[in-house]
Write an enzyme that holds these catalytic residues in place. Structure first.
Site: not given
Length: 459
Positions: A131, A155-157, A209-210, A231-232, A259, A265, A361, A421
């Site tokens: 998200w 599948k989006p959040a 995600g996590s 990508e965690l 930001r 992450c 985190e 990024s």
């Protein structure tokens, strides 16, 4: 069945979307599987043209997309507009990569044959996004998947499905054939993604995600040996050396930490400031933090809310525990009189090097600062983490900064800048921060399988 999408800044419902189930998940794979043969054989130039048109459409609709992101995610309009531009760049980058698929040809060492190496699309890909960057995390996966010739189910959040649906509509407007991309919005993430991983037609899972959820998905993917990109989580250190340009370090810290309100992450979580620079850095950094405006995006605020009440409770608890353990709040921004999930941007000082807050985190607008004097000890602290996604180093000596950066266990290191990024660079981490890379040529390869043809070639 539907579910509401709620603005975390106002707690207003901003829309409703279909609440997909396992049956919908299977139908999405049906469409992707049926479309795969045609799409994978579509000339690279045509795939490129569609992606480039999608880039143009996102730029055309930047303002409306930014407003949509702000409403369902809560981030400031400035952050949201920046995200749209960044997200669109993945379509442009992979439009260019689509026509450069690469390959190899050469004589075998023993002679008598030639080896022809090609890259083929992996197949139907399942893309699962978070998200916090609802546009960029979608395009960073869809772009290379389409460029490689894959079809995808997305599948989006559940917190931010509207942006994914808007981008899917733009892809259709750009000329993407039916079935190549299907978005399934749902509150049953485990059921939908599990159905995809159990479907033999799905050959790729790409998840952001996590780390905890990533481990579960990897275990599930292992049952069918599904090609996996993860990508965690992250716990980025931010190092300020004694010879750093403090104005540049503060400017970098404001970007790296705040930001999206720290909900990234790659966000700087652990600030390691040389003891000789601490007083000056904290004073300048703290003054900048106190000037941050907090509130709904519609009010022009720089910092929006946390994504949920649960996130607000977690960040509050984390800071309270740090203060109880000896840390001190030196600077804070002012909270608005608003109903949303707001937490004040906060600077913590006197944080012990072994404090719990430095091991997790934070995912919120909190900067925890500790000091260092010995470089070897600093690197021990920095690398004493299960995460290894991003890091930041500020030093007036470039050679020293590069040496420190290379010694850090992280997939990405910002040297004298607070942003890492870039669509043209390989995004990803080491250790528990994930597998694979997104962006650059590496991102395309994540959606391809390598095949070689051994050709008889008499001497």
């Amino acid at each position: 069945m539907t579910f509401p999408v709620v603005d975390p800044a106002t707690l207003d419902v901003v829309g409703t979307v279909a609440d997909g189930d396992i049956s919908d998940a299977r139908h999405a794979v049906d469409a992707a599987h049926q479309a795969f043969r045609s799409w994978s054989r579509t000339p690279p130039r045509r795939r490129s043209e569609i992606l480039h048109r999608a880039f143009e459409l996102m730029i055309r609709d930047r303002d409306s997309l930014a407003t949509l992101i702000s409403r369902e995610n809560g981030k400031s309009l400035t952050d949201a507009a920046g995200e749209v531009t960044y997200a669109a760049e993945f379509f442009r980058w992979f439009a260019e990569e689509a026509v450069r698929p690469g390959g190899d040809f050469g004589e075998s060492p023993a002679g008598g044959t030639r080896t022809l190496v090609t890259h083929r699309p992996v197949g139907v890909a399942a893309l699962v996004t978070p998200w916090n960057f609802p546009a960029a995390m979608i395009t960073r996966k869809i772009g290379p998947a389409l460029a490689a010739g894959c079809t995808a189910v997305v599948k989006p959040a559940a917190e931010t499905p509207l942006t994914a649906l808007a981008i899917a509509a733009l892809l259709t407007e750009a000329g993407l054939p039916d079935g190549v991309i299907t978005v399934v919005t749902t509150t049953d993430s485990a059921g939908v993604v599990g159905a995809w991983l159990n479907d033999e037609r799905v050959r790729k899972i790409s998840f952001t995600g996590s780390t905890a959820v990533g481990r579960v998905l990897l275990r599930h993917a292992a049952d069918r040996v599904v090609n996996s990109s993860m990508e965690l989580g992250g716990n980025a250190p931010f190092i300020v050396a004694d010879d750093a340009d403090l104005d540049a370090a503060v400017a970098g810290a404001m970007i790296a930490k705040f930001r999206n309100g720290g909900q990234a992450c790659t966000a700087a979580n652990r600030f390691y400031v040389h003891a000789s620079a601490k007083t000056a850095f904290v004073a300048r950094f703290g003054a900048a933090v106190e000037k941050l405006t907090v509130g709904p995006a519609a009010d022009g605020s720089a910092i929006g809310p946390l994504i949920s009440a649960a996130a607000l409770r977690r960040v509050t608890r984390t800071v309270d525990e740090a203060v109880a353990a000896g840390a001190r709040i030196s600077h804070q921004a002012t909270l608005p009189d608003a109903p949303g999930h707001f937490y004040p941007p906060t600077v913590l000082v006197d944080v012990p090097a072994d404090a719990a807050i430095l091991q997790e985190e934070i995912f919120g607008p909190v900067a925890a600062i500790t000091t260092w004097t010995d470089e070897d000890e600093l690197l021990e602290w920095v690398n004493d983490s299960e995460y290894g996604l991003a890091a930041y180093v500020f030093s007036g000596d470039l050679a020293r900064a590069l040496r420190l950066g290379e010694a850090i266990d992280a997939g990405m290191v910002g040297i004298n800048r607070g942003l890492v990024s870039d669509p043209s660079a390989p995004f990803g981490g080491v250790k528990q921060s994930g597998l694979g890379r997104e962006g650059a040529r590496d991102g395309l390869r994540e959606f391809q399988e390598t095949q070689y043809l051994s050709v008889d070639w008499p001497a």
